[in-house]
Design an enzyme around this catalytic site. Sequence first.
Site, short mmCIF file in Angstrom:
data_model
loop_
_atom_site.label_atom_id
_atom_site.label_comp_id
_atom_site.label_asym_id
_atom_site.label_seq_id
_atom_site.Cartn_x
_atom_site.Cartn_y
_atom_site.Cartn_z
N ASP A 951 0.82 -1.21 0.00
CA ASP A 951 0.00 0.00 0.00
C ASP A 951 0.86 1.26 0.00
O ASP A 951 1.85 1.33 0.71
CB ASP A 951 -0.89 0.06 1.26
CG ASP A 951 -1.84 -1.12 1.32
OD1 ASP A 951 -1.80 -1.95 0.40
OD2 ASP A 951 -2.60 -1.22 2.29
N LYS A 1020 -6.13 11.22 12.02
CA LYS A 1020 -5.95 10.40 10.81
C LYS A 1020 -6.96 10.72 9.71
O LYS A 1020 -6.60 11.02 8.58
CB LYS A 1020 -6.02 8.92 11.16
CG LYS A 1020 -5.85 8.04 9.93
CD LYS A 1020 -5.78 6.58 10.27
CE LYS A 1020 -5.72 5.79 8.95
NZ LYS A 1020 -5.75 4.36 9.14
N ASP A 1195 -4.94 2.29 -4.48
CA ASP A 1195 -3.53 2.55 -4.15
C ASP A 1195 -2.95 1.41 -3.33
O ASP A 1195 -2.00 1.57 -2.59
CB ASP A 1195 -3.37 3.89 -3.43
CG ASP A 1195 -4.26 4.00 -2.22
OD1 ASP A 1195 -4.92 2.99 -1.88
OD2 ASP A 1195 -4.29 5.06 -1.59
#
Lengths: 1357, 341
Positions: A951, A1020, A1195
Site C-alpha cells: 500500500d 488520521k 492505491d
Amino acid sequence: MLRPAYKSLVKTSLLQRRLISSKGSKLYKPSPDSTGTILMSEEPLVAASSSTTSPPSGIIDTNDFSLFNNNNRKNSSSNSSTPYQWKNSSDLDFDPFNKSHASAITTMTRTRDVMQLWSLLEACLQSNLMKRAFSILESLYLVPEHKQRFIEDYNMYLNAFSRNEPNFPILKMNEKLTNDLETNFKDINYNDKTLAIMIHHSLRFHASASSMLLKPTISAYFKMSVNGIREILSNLDILTISDLNLLVNDLRVISLSQLPSSVKPILESLAPSSSPVNNNQNEDGSKNLEAENNSKNEKNLDASLGSMKTPSLESLRDVPLGGSTGVLPKDAEKLIAVDTIGMRVIRHTLLGLSLTPEQKEQISRFKFDANENVLNMKPTKDGDDSDTSINFFEIYNSLPSLKEKKAFESALNTFNQDRQKVLENRATEAARERWKHDFEEAKARGDISIEKNLNAKLWKWYNNMLPLVQEEINHCKSLSLERPSPSDKKHLNKVETNRLDYGPYLTLIDPGKMCVITILELLKLNSTGGVIEGMRTARAVISVGKAIEMEFRSEQVLKSESQTFRDVNKKSPEFKKLVQNAKSVFRSSQIEQSKILWPQNIRAKIGSVLISMLIHVAKVFVQGVDPITKAKVHGEAPAFAHGYQYHNGSKLGVLKIHKTLIRQLNGERLIASVQPQLLPMLVEPKPWVNWRSGGYHYTQSTLLRTKDSPEQVAYLKAASDNGDIDRVYDGLNVLGDTPWTVNRKVFDVVSQVWNRGESFLDIPSAQEEMVLPLAPPRNSDPSILRAWKLQVKTIANKFSSDRSNRCDTNYKLEIARAFLGEKLYFPHNLDFRGRAYPLSPHFNHLGNDMSRGLLIFWHGKKLGPSGLKWLKIHLSNLFGFDKLRLEDRVAFTESHLNDVKDSAENPLSGERWWTTADKPWQALATCFELNEVMKMDNPEEFISHQPVHQDGTCNGLQHYAALGGDVEGATQVNLVPNDKPQDVYAHVARLVQKRLEIAAEKGDENAKILKDKITRKVVKQTVMTNVYGVTYVGATFQIAKQLSPIFDDRKESLDYSKYLTKHVFGAIRELFHSAHLIQDWLGESAKRISKSIRLDVDEKSFKNGNKPDFMSSVIWTTPLGLPIVQPYREESKKQVETNLQTVFISDPFAVNPVNARRQKAGLPPNFIHSLDASHMLLSAAECGKQGLDFASVHDSYWTHASDVDTMNVVLREQFIKLHEIDLVLRLKEEFDQRYKNYVKIGKIKRSTDLAQKIVKIRKDLSKKLGRSTTLADEIYFEKKRQELLNSQLVEDRKVGEKMVTTVSLFEDVNDLDALELENGGDEHSGSSVLLPLRLPEIPPKGDFDVTVLRGSQYFFS
Amino acid sequence: MSIPIPGIKDISKLKFFYGFKYLWNPTVYDKIFDKLDLTRTYKNPKELKVLDLYPGVGVQSAIFYNKYSPKQYSMIEKRSSLYKFLKANLEDSPLQILKKDPYDWSTYSNLINEERIFVPEVQPPDHINDTFLTVANVTGEGSEGLIMQWLSCIGNKNWLYRFGKVKMLLWMPSTTARKLLARPSTHSRSKCSVVREGFTDTKLVAISDADELKGFDSQCLEEWDPVIFSAADMWPTKGKPIALVEMDPIDFDFDVENWDYVTRHLMILKGTPLSTVMDSLGHGGQQYFNSRITDKSLLKKRPLDLTNEEFIYLTKLFTEWPFKPDILMDFVDMYQTEHSG
DNA sequence: GTATTCTCTACCGACAATATCACTAACTATGGG
DNA sequence: GGGATAGTTAGTGATATAAGTAATAGAGAATAG
C-alpha cells in the site's frame, strides 16, 4: 428561536424554480434557425475534424515515455512534440477540440428527440411493428442533422422487413428499395450494408423458392458496392456463415480472401477439399480495399487466431454445410441449449490426467452440461455440495505437473465458456426452474410447505403474474397495430396513451423472463434507500426497467450471434474454438452497435407496469390479532404494498414488503435473487478493445462509468476511436485476466459464524423483532415526546441498517458459495477519473474485509526465497502494524507463531487471536497459509495463493509531493529512502501537540485541556480527507467523533473539536505546504474555467445579456490519454408519470450550466486520482507483461508473495516514469490550449485607457443598435472576429485583423492580473468587461528528484 | 395612565425579519378588538393573564393593555433588536418583557414551573379558560411549522393546553390561514385543515388583503365577517398578506395517533376516491375497508371531501384492522452515515 | 456601488420527492352559413 | 368546403406536503439593489 425562512420554504421553491427554468423546456423545441453541425450524441462531440487531421502524436500513441522526459518548464511549450495530441490541429477550427459545450446546446436539443425515436424504432422493429417503424423513419428523415446517419436506420428497418417477409420476391424487394430511396427518402443513398441486406434476402429467398435471378442479382449488388466488396462482406450481422458459404463455395461470386478475417478460417474449413478456384481472380480486384478495410477488431482477431492451430480437414470432414437456409429461428433460446458438444472430450481430457480414484469418479459422474451445471446455486443443505459439483480448484491443485495443469485449465476453459454463456443468458430461466422444482416438492408435502418455502411461493407468484403480463403484451400489440403512427393518439384514455409509450418495449422480451426479473429485483431491493421494510418506488421501477433492458440487450447479442452462426455445427473442440473466437469478435461488434439506450422514462414506465402486476398477484399468508375479540386471525395479504412516506415534508414513494415475507427472506439463502448477469465471470473477460466493448460476453458495459453525461461519452469515444487509450485497455485487461478462487477454509469459518446468527466482527446478529422504549403519556411536555420519537427512530434505523447489512453479507456469502472451487474473474471498468472497479457488485476484492478474506489467487506460486518474509509482513500489516520497519513486522509475526497456529487450527474454538486484527478475515486467511508453511521442511517450496498487498502511504500526498518537487513532503510520505517508515498521521499529531503546548503556555484554556489527548487516530481521518478538500466544518465533525468518548457532553466535544480543527488544519498546511499550493492552483484554475465563456456560444442563449450561463466544465487528459470530464452540472429533474406514481428523475439529455462550486472542489482530488489511476494501470500492464498475477484497490497493489519484490520494482519505476515530466505544467499547457479563446467577466478600473476605449466601442455600438449594449453583443462581435481571422479567405482575414472589439483590445495587454480588479476591492469605479481567460501561474516546483524513490523501501509497503 | 403606542416612524427604522409582519395601525386594531369582543370570554379582565409570543414592536401589546388592563401581560421576544426596542418603549410600563425563545419548549417549562414568572390557572375543559389568553405573531415565512406544532399540542393537551381550553389570537401568513380554514371538497383542503377541524374552533378575524378572501369559503366568511385592512396598515408594507385568527380548543374524543396516520396517508392522494385509495394505508387496505364500510357512497368520496367525522370513522375501522401496519414505523432513514476513519 | 440572502458543508464507487391544480398552446370537433 | 369558435388535452409551472430544523454554524458565493 425562529429560524430564517430560507431553510424550509425558500429552499424548495428555489429548487423548483431551477428545475423548471425556461431553459429546460425551450430546449425541446429548438428555434428553427439554429443550424448546428451534426452532432448526435454517439457521434464525437469532440473534434472529429481534429482526430482525423492530426497525426497521432505525443504521449498517447507512443509506447514509452521518452517524450515526457522534458523536465524543463521553459522549454516544453515550444517543444514540437507537444504532450497533447490536439495541439497540431488547432489551425483549422478556431477551437477544434471542444464542441461539446456550445454546439451541444443547439444540437443536443434534437439529439434528445432523435434518441427517443431511435430507441422506439429499434423496439418497433423488434416487435415487427413495421408500419409504425416506417412512420418513425419518416419522422427521423425530417431531422436535418440526422440525414447523414439516416441510412443506418433505414438499414435496420430493411433488415427487419426482410426478416419479416422472407418470401418477398427478389425483384419486389429491389423495387421496394428503389421506391423507398427515390421517393420516400430522396436525399438518402444506400450503403454497403444495404447491399448486404439485399444479398442476404436474395439468398434466403432463393433457398425457399429457387430463382434464376439469384446470381445476376447478387453480382449486380456487389458491383453497386460503395466502398468495395469487402465492406459488404464485413456485415456479419446480416450475412450468415451459410450465406458466405453459398457465396464463396457454391455461387463462387467472391473469394475467400475477401472475407473478414474473423470468419475466414471457418469458411476455409467448410470449403470442399479442393481449394476455391477463383481465389486469385478476385483477389486482385479487392486488393486496394484491403488496407482501408482492416478494422481494429479484425486486427485483434488476427492476433488471437494467429496462435491457434487451424483444425485439420480430417476433423471437419463431417461438418455439414449450411446448405439449407430454412426458416429463421423465432425462438433463439432453443439454440442456446444446443451448445453441448465436446463435453465428452473434456471429460476424456480430464480423466486422462493424474487424478485420485475419487476425483475420477467425480468427473465420470459429473455432467459436463453447461445448462445443468451453471453454478452451485441449488439451495441444498450444507455438505451436499460435493455430490453435485466438482471442486475444480482442488483438482487443479492436486495435479503434479505443469503440463497437466495446463491441459486441465484448457479443458476447464472450454467448459466454462459455455457455462459463462448460460450464466449470462439463461439465469432467469434457471431461477424459474428452481422455483418450479421447489414448488413441486413442497406441493407433494402439502399446502403448508408451499407457504413455508420461499421458492415455492415465488413460483406461485410467477404463475399468477404471467397471464397478466401476457395480457398486457397483447393489449400493447393490438394497440400498436391499431395505431401505427405514434402521433395518432386520439380517443385514447390515459392508460392507453401510456401503453403506446412503453408498449413497443414491453413486447420485446419473453413475458416469463420479465416476471422472473421483476420478482428478483424487488427481493433484491429489500431494505434499501432507508425504508424500514421495503424500498423506494422510484428506485424499484427504474431497477426493474434497467434489468429488463439489460436482458433485452444480451438476448439481442445472442440472437444475432446464433443467426449468423446458426448453420455451423461443431464437431471437434478445435473447430469449436475457432467458432468461439469468431463469435467473440462478432459479439464485440454487436454490442458496440446497440447504441440505443432506452430512455429513462420508458424504463420507469415498464418497471412500474410490471411491479404493479406483481403487487396485484403476490400474496402471503399473514397472522394477526383482532383488536376487539383478541382472537388470532389468519388471512391473505399482498406481499407488496405501494404507499408513501414523508421526509421533511417531502413525499417519498415506497414499496413496502410485508413483515412475513421479510422474516422469511432473512432466513433464506438469497442466491436466487442475485442479478445473475453481473456475477464474477468463469472465463477471462472479453478484453477491452474500445469504449463499449469489454467485460462480460453478452452484457454490455462501458469502459467508463459516466454519470449520464453525454459530454463524457463524447470525449471518451473520440479518444477510443483515435486509439489514444490503448494503454488504459492494457492495464484494465490485466486486472480482468487475474483468475481468483474462493478461499474454502475462510468460507467454512464465515459460514459457521453466519449460521449461528450471532453478531461477529462486523456481521450484525440476526434479530427478529426490535425492542422499543415505552411511549411517554400523550400529554407529556413536547420535548419529551420528541425525544421519545427520536429514540424510536434511532432504534428502527439501527435495526434496519443491521438487517440490510446482514442481507448484504448474505449476498456475498452466497456468491462465494456458488463459486467454491471455481476459477473466477472480475471484469473491470473505470470511474470517470480512471480508477478501476470490478463490474460485479456484492462480492469482489474491493469489498469489505470479509470479501477480501474470501478471495485468493487461483494460480499458486512457490514462495521462493522472499515469499515467506512478505507473507509475514502481510500479516503484520493486516494487524495494523504497517508503520514498523519491515524486519520488525516480520518479527511481530514470528513472535505470534503460536497464535497463528491456533488461529488457523481452531479459528472459532481457539483463542481467536486473528479476530483482534485490523482486518481479521484477511488475517485469518493469511494465518491459514502461514500455518501450512510452517509444516513444510522447505518453506520456499510452499505454493501460495494468498495475495500480498503493498500500500502507498497516503498515496494522494505522495503524488502531491512528486508534483510539487517537495522534499519535505516527499520525506513524510516515504518517497525518500529511509531506514524506517514515516508515519504521517503520527507526525501531524505531534505537530498539533506542539502547537497546543505553545498555546497552553500562553494561557489558552482549550489548549490546556486538549493537549494530551492528541493521538494519531484523532487526526488520521482529517489528514486523509484533507487531500479531498474537506472543509472546516466537515473536519470538525470528524474530530468530534474521535473526541466524543473523551467528553461527555456532545456540545462540549464539538466546541473543542472546532478549536482543534484549526490547529490540525494549520499543522497539515505547514507540513504539506507545497501540496496545498498545488491544491489551491487547481482549485483556482477550475473556478476560472467554470466561470468562463466560450465565444462561439450561441449569443441568443444569453437570457439576460449580461449574465450568461457558464457551460465549460474542467477537462483534462491523463498521462495515459484518457480524457477526464468533470460531470458536475446543475441538475434538472422532471416528474415522469408511471403506473404507480410519478417519479422524479433527471433528464440525461438536458444541457445544464456547470456547477462551479463542485467543479472547483472536485478538481484537486479528481486530478490526483486520475494520476494514481494512471500509475495503477501502468503498473498493472507492466506486471502483466512480466507474468505476475496482479490486482489492485486503487492505491493498494496485490500480487503473490513470491512476486512482491518484482512488483515493488515495477510500481516504483512506473511512478518515476509518470512523474518524470512536470505534470502540473503539462496540465496548465493543456488548459491554456483547450480554453484558449475563452473569455471571462471581470472588472477593470474605469479610469484606465483601456476602459475608456471599451466605453467608446460600446457607445458606438449602442448607437448603431439603438439600444444599450450587452456583454452578449460583445461576445457576438468577438466571435465574428475570430471567425474572420480563421477564414480561408485572405480578404476575410484582413477584415478580421482590422476589427476591434472589446476583447481584442486586451491582446496587447501583458499583465492582465495587474489590470484586473479583485472582487470587493475598495475601488468603486470598476466596470464589467470581457477579459481573456488566463489561468494563474503554477506554483514553483521544488528540488525533489523523484528517481530517489527507487531506493525507498517504504514508498509502498 | 396609558401606555404609549409606537408609531410607524419609529418602527420603520427596524430591519425586518424573514417575512415577520405586523399590523401597526391602531384604528384597525380598534376594529379588530371590537369584533373579538373579548370581554365576552374574559368577564373579569383584571384576572386575565396574557402571554404574548413574538410581540414584535409591541403595538398590539400596548393597545391590548390599554384596553383591558390585564392582571399580567408577559411578552416573550428573543430577537435582540426587537427586544431592545420593547425595552426602550415600555421601560416603565407594567408589561413584562422577557428575552426568551418562544420556539424552545423549555422556555415555557422554565417560565411556568421553575422560575414561576408566569403561572396560569388550570381550568376544567367545559369552558374556555377565562383567566389565560395567548397572543402570538407567527407571520415569518419559515415559521409555519411552529403553528402546526402548537396545533398538535392542543391534540396532546400538553404545552399551554394543559391549563385547559386556552384561546389564542394568532397572526399568520394568509396562505396559512387559508390552508387551516379550508372546508371539505375545496382545493386547499389538507391534513392541517382536518387537524384544525378536529381540535379547534377557529375563526378568521382580520386579513391584510381583500383579494385573499377568495381563497376562503364564502359561507364562512359571511359568518366571520373579518376586518379587512390594507397592506399600508402593516409593516413592512410589501410582502405576503397576513391574517389574524382566533383559535379556541374544542372537545374531541378519538385515537389521535391512528387518526394522524390515517389522515396523513389518505391526504397524500387526496383526489383519489376511497374505492381505490385505501391500499395506501397498508397491505390489503382496500379489501379490508371495502368489507367494513357499510355506507357505500362513502367509497365514492375522495379524501378531500371528507369531514373530520368521516376521518374519525375511518380511523375507528383502521384501529379494528387485525393486519394494520405498525404506525410507529412510518418514516424513512435518509441519513445513513457510512465511511469511518 | 454594497449588503443581504442563500448555499454549501471531502472525492469516488451510488442509485433519484410527489400530488394536484392552474394555465396555455395546440389541437379537435362542431354547427352554422 | 372553409373558417371561426368552443371544447379538449398534453404539457408545463407552481405550490403544498410535515411539523422540531437530521447531528451542525460559519464562510463564501449569488443576488438584489
